[in-house]
Design an enzyme around this catalytic site. Sequence first.
Site, mmCIF file in Angstrom:
data_model
loop_
_atom_site.group_PDB
_atom_site.id
_atom_site.type_symbol
_atom_site.label_atom_id
_atom_site.label_comp_id
_atom_site.label_asym_id
_atom_site.label_seq_id
_atom_site.Cartn_x
_atom_site.Cartn_y
_atom_site.Cartn_z
ATOM 1 N N ARG A 222 0.854 -1.179 0.000
ATOM 2 C CA ARG A 222 0.000 0.000 0.000
ATOM 3 C C ARG A 222 0.895 1.235 0.000
ATOM 4 O O ARG A 222 2.017 1.209 0.512
ATOM 5 C CB ARG A 222 -0.934 0.020 1.221
ATOM 6 C CG ARG A 222 -2.075 -0.970 1.130
ATOM 7 C CD ARG A 222 -3.072 -0.580 0.059
ATOM 8 N NE ARG A 222 -4.253 -1.439 0.011
ATOM 9 C CZ ARG A 222 -4.406 -2.449 -0.813
ATOM 10 N NH1 ARG A 222 -3.420 -2.769 -1.647
ATOM 11 N NH2 ARG A 222 -5.522 -3.164 -0.819
ATOM 12 N N HIS A 270 -1.334 1.145 -9.895
ATOM 13 C CA HIS A 270 -2.031 0.176 -9.029
ATOM 14 C C HIS A 270 -2.636 -0.951 -9.868
ATOM 15 O O HIS A 270 -3.853 -1.216 -9.808
ATOM 16 C CB HIS A 270 -3.121 0.873 -8.201
ATOM 17 C CG HIS A 270 -3.461 0.108 -6.946
ATOM 18 N ND1 HIS A 270 -3.798 0.727 -5.771
ATOM 19 C CD2 HIS A 270 -3.523 -1.224 -6.680
ATOM 20 C CE1 HIS A 270 -4.060 -0.173 -4.841
ATOM 21 N NE2 HIS A 270 -3.888 -1.371 -5.376
#
Length: 307
Positions: A222, A270
């Site tokens: 993350r 992502h």
Amino acid sequence: MSFVYNADPERGQEWERLFALHAPDMAFHHWPDYGDPLDVRYLGTWAPIEDLERFSNLEVIFSLGAGVDQFDLDALPHHVPLVRMQEPGIVATMQAYVAMAVLGLHRDLLSYIAQQRERVWKTWRVRPAAQCCVGILGLGQLGAAVAQHLVGLGFSCRGWSRTARELPGVKCYAGEAALGDFLAGSDILVCLLPLTDHTRGILDARLFAQLPRGASLINVGRGAHLVDRDLLSALDSGQLSAAVLDVFAPEPPPADHPLWHHPRVLLTPHVASMTQPESAVMMLLDNIARHQAGHEMMGVVDRKRGY
């Protein structure tokens, strides 16, 4: 009884088709349409939804991604379990992405890209994969699968987790006391930790200083794991030689963020792993069947641990 889907609309059309094929008795709704709120038993969502109290008969919340850090666990109804997505597509795409990144770093791809732009013809020494040690920070479902895949490609591999693990061909370390030894031998560090209060900001100057000089970083965990300014300092000092980053805080990074144009950083939006609708729907429907039969579901989040 109905299911509400709240994620990518295009893939949502595939989800609806698969539900109609495999669960024809369950009404399917695309958020923000949810039909009669009293009929909603199951919610599949990537992002948090406010006012869940309107769904008084809600039985399960399914996260449509591998992580759950986007949810405020304290704000979710305590009697409704939160379930992480566990399906083969997430694992396979993550294995492929990390293999791509590791091979690119190992074979000096960023250097060759920069040389091409300058019309420079220069070779860099090729070392066997076995002479490159990849450290996997986090040995959950994804981390363990990535480590095994890299071993199959011939890389020396080590992994770290908070609790002890054993993986064939992988040297495993566990606990805070072993973190330094794990880092000291990692030429390429891959972050696949869950994001919790304990791991937020873990990729910082103190951690980078414990890696071999010239090591590389791959962050597919993350964005909030990484302290951006510490990464930039480590790259500029030579402590780190390169980074491949797929996650950011926020996403996307601001237009003026130096990571966009740093010559030793590769950014991707992502995309390291994505659920595949067919296998994701079948996994989710299997969990619903488990739930309806009173059996334990796969991937239920431990709210005390945060994952």
